[in-house]
Motif scaffolding. Sequence first.
Motif, PDB file in Angstrom:
ATOM      1  N   LEU A 238       0.845  -1.192   0.000  1.00 16.21           N
ATOM      2  CA  LEU A 238       0.000   0.000   0.000  1.00 16.21           C
ATOM      3  C   LEU A 238       0.878   1.238   0.000  1.00 16.21           C
ATOM      4  CD1 LEU A 238      -2.958   1.189   0.595  1.00 16.21           C
ATOM      5  CD2 LEU A 238      -2.315   1.070   3.004  1.00 16.21           C
ATOM      6  N   ILE A 239       0.467   2.272  -0.752  1.00 22.39           N
ATOM      7  CA  ILE A 239       1.156   3.566  -0.706  1.00 22.39           C
ATOM      8  C   ILE A 239       0.192   4.607  -0.145  1.00 22.39           C
ATOM      9  CG2 ILE A 239       2.221   5.428  -2.054  1.00 22.39           C
ATOM     10  CD1 ILE A 239       3.078   3.281  -4.104  1.00 22.39           C
ATOM     11  N   VAL A 240       0.619   5.312   0.901  1.00 22.86           N
ATOM     12  CA  VAL A 240      -0.140   6.443   1.450  1.00 22.86           C
ATOM     13  C   VAL A 240       0.697   7.687   1.166  1.00 22.86           C
ATOM     14  CG1 VAL A 240      -1.124   7.484   3.529  1.00 22.86           C
ATOM     15  CG2 VAL A 240      -1.175   4.992   3.234  1.00 22.86           C
ATOM     16  N   GLY A 241       0.139   8.625   0.377  1.00 16.79           N
ATOM     17  CA  GLY A 241       0.976   9.686  -0.158  1.00 16.79           C
ATOM     18  C   GLY A 241       0.531  11.099   0.139  1.00 16.79           C
ATOM     19  N   GLY A 242       1.295  12.029  -0.451  1.00 22.25           N
ATOM     20  CA  GLY A 242       1.026  13.461  -0.347  1.00 22.25           C
ATOM     21  C   GLY A 242       1.836  14.214  -1.379  1.00 22.25           C
ATOM     22  N   HIS A 243       1.899  15.510  -1.260  1.00 20.59           N
ATOM     23  CA  HIS A 243       2.674  16.457  -2.066  1.00 20.59           C
ATOM     24  C   HIS A 243       1.876  17.077  -3.205  1.00 20.59           C
ATOM     25  CE1 HIS A 243       5.993  18.607  -3.812  1.00 20.59           C
ATOM     26  NE2 HIS A 243       5.983  17.903  -4.919  1.00 20.59           N
ATOM     27  N   SER A 244       1.051  16.303  -3.913  1.00 21.25           N
ATOM     28  CA  SER A 244       0.348  16.827  -5.089  1.00 21.25           C
ATOM     29  C   SER A 244      -1.051  17.345  -4.770  1.00 21.25           C
ATOM     30  CB  SER A 244       0.272  15.744  -6.172  1.00 21.25           C
ATOM     31  OG  SER A 244      -0.231  14.539  -5.636  1.00 21.25           O
ATOM     32  N   HIS A 245      -1.460  17.314  -3.499  1.00 19.74           N
ATOM     33  CA  HIS A 245      -2.776  17.817  -3.061  1.00 19.74           C
ATOM     34  C   HIS A 245      -3.912  17.094  -3.790  1.00 19.74           C
ATOM     35  CE1 HIS A 245      -1.058  21.962  -1.567  1.00 19.74           C
ATOM     36  NE2 HIS A 245      -0.310  20.935  -1.237  1.00 19.74           N
ATOM     37  N   THR A 246      -3.726  15.796  -4.000  1.00 22.56           N
ATOM     38  CA  THR A 246      -4.679  14.995  -4.776  1.00 22.56           C
ATOM     39  C   THR A 246      -5.852  14.547  -3.900  1.00 22.56           C
ATOM     40  OG1 THR A 246      -2.857  14.206  -6.145  1.00 22.56           O
ATOM     41  CG2 THR A 246      -4.898  12.920  -6.197  1.00 22.56           C
ATOM     42  N   LEU A 247      -7.051  14.842  -4.374  1.00 21.88           N
ATOM     43  CA  LEU A 247      -8.268  14.382  -3.679  1.00 21.88           C
ATOM     44  C   LEU A 247      -8.770  13.110  -4.347  1.00 21.88           C
ATOM     45  CD1 LEU A 247     -10.452  14.975  -1.502  1.00 21.88           C
ATOM     46  CD2 LEU A 247     -11.711  16.213  -3.283  1.00 21.88           C
ATOM     47  N   GLN A 248      -9.097  12.127  -3.539  1.00 26.11           N
ATOM     48  CA  GLN A 248      -9.689  10.886  -4.045  1.00 26.11           C
ATOM     49  C   GLN A 248     -11.069  10.697  -3.425  1.00 26.11           C
ATOM     50  OE1 GLN A 248      -6.141   8.474  -2.804  1.00 26.11           O
ATOM     51  NE2 GLN A 248      -6.484   7.436  -4.742  1.00 26.11           N
ATOM     52  N   GLY A 249     -11.922   9.980  -4.105  1.00 27.49           N
ATOM     53  CA  GLY A 249     -13.264   9.706  -3.609  1.00 27.49           C
ATOM     54  C   GLY A 249     -14.311  10.132  -4.635  1.00 27.49           C
ATOM     55  N   ASP A 250     -15.507   9.655  -4.447  1.00 30.10           N
ATOM     56  CA  ASP A 250     -16.583   9.935  -5.408  1.00 30.10           C
ATOM     57  C   ASP A 250     -17.330  11.199  -4.997  1.00 30.10           C
ATOM     58  OD1 ASP A 250     -18.498   9.944  -7.305  1.00 30.10           O
ATOM     59  OD2 ASP A 250     -19.498   8.100  -6.668  1.00 30.10           O
ATOM     60  N   PHE A 251     -16.871  12.340  -5.503  1.00 29.66           N
ATOM     61  CA  PHE A 251     -17.470  13.636  -5.144  1.00 29.66           C
ATOM     62  C   PHE A 251     -18.142  14.325  -6.342  1.00 29.66           C
ATOM     63  CE2 PHE A 251     -14.026  13.095  -1.970  1.00 29.66           C
ATOM     64  CZ  PHE A 251     -14.793  13.149  -0.815  1.00 29.66           C
ATOM     65  N   SER A 252     -18.320  13.605  -7.441  1.00 33.64           N
ATOM     66  CA  SER A 252     -18.872  14.230  -8.655  1.00 33.64           C
ATOM     67  C   SER A 252     -20.279  14.773  -8.424  1.00 33.64           C
ATOM     68  CB  SER A 252     -18.860  13.241  -9.817  1.00 33.64           C
ATOM     69  OG  SER A 252     -19.550  12.058  -9.468  1.00 33.64           O
ATOM     70  N   ALA A 253     -21.080  14.107  -7.582  1.00 35.27           N
ATOM     71  CA  ALA A 253     -22.467  14.554  -7.341  1.00 35.27           C
ATOM     72  C   ALA A 253     -22.527  15.884  -6.607  1.00 35.27           C
ATOM     73  CB  ALA A 253     -23.228  13.482  -6.549  1.00 35.27           C
ATOM     74  N   THR A 279      -9.854  17.485   4.422  1.00 32.85           N
ATOM     75  CA  THR A 279     -10.399  16.135   4.313  1.00 32.85           C
ATOM     76  C   THR A 279      -9.528  15.152   5.090  1.00 32.85           C
ATOM     77  OG1 THR A 279      -9.220  15.989   2.194  1.00 32.85           O
ATOM     78  CG2 THR A 279     -11.588  16.377   2.101  1.00 32.85           C
ATOM     79  N   LEU A 280     -10.145  14.068   5.478  1.00 33.38           N
ATOM     80  CA  LEU A 280      -9.479  12.987   6.207  1.00 33.38           C
ATOM     81  C   LEU A 280      -9.795  11.686   5.481  1.00 33.38           C
ATOM     82  CD1 LEU A 280      -8.188  11.697   8.859  1.00 33.38           C
ATOM     83  CD2 LEU A 280     -10.527  11.644   9.754  1.00 33.38           C
ATOM     84  N   GLY A 281      -8.757  10.899   5.203  1.00 30.63           N
ATOM     85  CA  GLY A 281      -8.964   9.575   4.619  1.00 30.63           C
ATOM     86  C   GLY A 281      -9.185   8.547   5.713  1.00 30.63           C
ATOM     87  N   TYR A 301     -13.139  12.115   3.544  1.00 33.26           N
ATOM     88  CA  TYR A 301     -14.315  12.744   4.156  1.00 33.26           C
ATOM     89  C   TYR A 301     -14.084  14.240   4.375  1.00 33.26           C
ATOM     90  CZ  TYR A 301     -15.855   7.999   5.133  1.00 33.26           C
ATOM     91  OH  TYR A 301     -16.248   6.693   4.999  1.00 33.26           O
ATOM     92  N   PHE A 302     -15.008  15.055   3.876  1.00 32.39           N
ATOM     93  CA  PHE A 302     -15.118  16.440   4.322  1.00 32.39           C
ATOM     94  C   PHE A 302     -15.809  16.423   5.686  1.00 32.39           C
ATOM     95  CE2 PHE A 302     -14.755  17.065  -0.256  1.00 32.39           C
ATOM     96  CZ  PHE A 302     -13.946  18.188  -0.363  1.00 32.39           C
ATOM     97  N   MET A 303     -15.462  17.363   6.541  1.00 31.61           N
ATOM     98  CA  MET A 303     -16.068  17.467   7.883  1.00 31.61           C
ATOM     99  C   MET A 303     -16.665  18.866   7.995  1.00 31.61           C
ATOM    100  SD  MET A 303     -12.681  15.736   9.489  1.00 31.61           S
ATOM    101  CE  MET A 303     -11.810  16.245   8.003  1.00 31.61           C
TER     102      MET A 303
END
Length: 581
Positions: A238-253, A279-281, A301-303
């Motif tokens: 598993l890779i847990v990363g950072g630096h590129s400010h990449t958001l993951q998750g289904d937020f299209s709606a 956000t918190l993964g 998750y957005f809080m």
Amino acid sequence: MTNRYSLKLAHINDTHSHFDPSRVQFLLSHEQQSYEVYSHSGGYGRIGYQVQQARSQAADAGQDFLFLHGGDSFQGTLYFNQFKGVANADLLNRLAPDAMVLGNHEIDAGNQPVKQFLDTINFPLLAGNMDLSQEDPLKQDRLAGHPKLFNYVPEHGSAKVLLKPLGDRQLAIIGITLDQMKEIARPDEDTHFANAIATTANTVAKLKAQGIDHILVLSHLGWDKDKELAKEVHGISLIVGGHSHTLQGDFSAIGHNALPYGYRVDNTPILHAGKYAETLGLCDLEFDDQGLVTTLAGHNYFMLDKHLLIEGEQEVTAATYDALKQQLVTHPGILWDDELTEINQVIAQRYRPAIDALEHQVLGFVPKNLIHTRLPSKALPHGSEIAPWVCKSIYHETRNLDIQVDFALHNAGGVRQSLNKGTVTMADILGRLLPFALPLVKYRIQGRYLYQTLESAINSATNNSITGTGAGSFPYTYGLKYCYDGRQPLGARILQLEILTEIAGEMQWHSVMPDRLYSGVSSAYTASGKEGYQALLSAEQQESIEALTLPQAFIRFMQREEGLHGVMPPHVLYTSHLDGH
């Protein structure tokens, strides 16, 4: 029989001193109408609460638990400007991560702040490719041998590894950071960074030989490099990363484009959690006994605040408000504003009063909007409107210290945003316009190297015949004006270069002579030859101006002038290599 190994994981990255909730925006639809929904998300109090909940849930379920930080805790807000790394270390200790990887912004000001951070934190800082084998053993801020630092082991070409329990096995955590650190940050001269992929490959091979198959890489390499790492190095669970400010998750709606959470490259899932503690993964993982992730269920998750601000072309009725809020309530990536009051109290009592004072300290007045753009454009043919004022402030405030300079030179990326018309506060400068407290450097340099510096920096900013490092390297000046034509051959693109010279008490423009020596002032970052400015390293001498940093120069200039008044004549005449194509 195959054993299943279960882990609950929480992760953040690129928090950049955003201790308070950050303003966020969503785009929602209801009955064919679009609405902009504003709220605040995250911050350390809310993250602390959710991590505490996840930790309790894991204990109740008999799961192992990990909370990881993907690097870049430093910089970003007035909290950092005011307290350097002290508030970061204090508040991260209260969040209690199991480990953090060293980010490039942790080492923006050399090794000393890293040493202070290490001396304060209660968790390990991983930097598995940080090579300290040539570090001066007598230096005051020596990092080698620090018990909290997991750095490079040159004898094996591998990283020191953090081991955590995973059922009846061990989970190895390797921290890997950018190997181009000298190009984008300011580590001490005796500190080097080994190749990220080679270090990871050697470390994974060493772990496998010891019978350790469950291997997590905590990375500060960015999304693209993480994908390359997963492809090149087999055996990473598993890779847990950072630096590129990449958001993951289904937020299209709700109006955010994001990559799938747990995106896999060659069976290795990659997890990033956006930016700014918004956000918190959180995820539940199962591994087989070979270290392969067999199931991954989770999300970023957005809080959010419970109260939303909604704007639309139609009037927002109570029914519309409720319907839109319900869309957020039922979304899989939304949590609410539960928080740890003890963290918020520490922020409010120990750190926020100093920030509030800066928000009320007025420096002067700006009579019109000054737009910041890194590159010239059709709308702004001479480029940034604020960067030349920054250069003017550096020039004048250096001269006010009785240090003779002929010009100021600064890179576009060292200015962070536009300055709006109206009163300007200390917070506007330190927190938003010039958040990096870079020292200033005076240097004496031959004119020929100024031609080279300007052309190289512009080529780097525009990818004109060389692979650049981004538009942030574009040069802005004061006391020096130039004409660049990107359509000309390499080495002949600066058509004209003039310097402001005082003759008989009168300031006049004269051509820069290749053999003559000129005195310049720049930030320590630019003067160190990064991002296309390597010709500045040909200076005959460089000396740090101890009494002045970049933001201090601008603040003093604004206070003296009571704002930014008058007309700034253009110092940049620019023709793109794309013109006429």
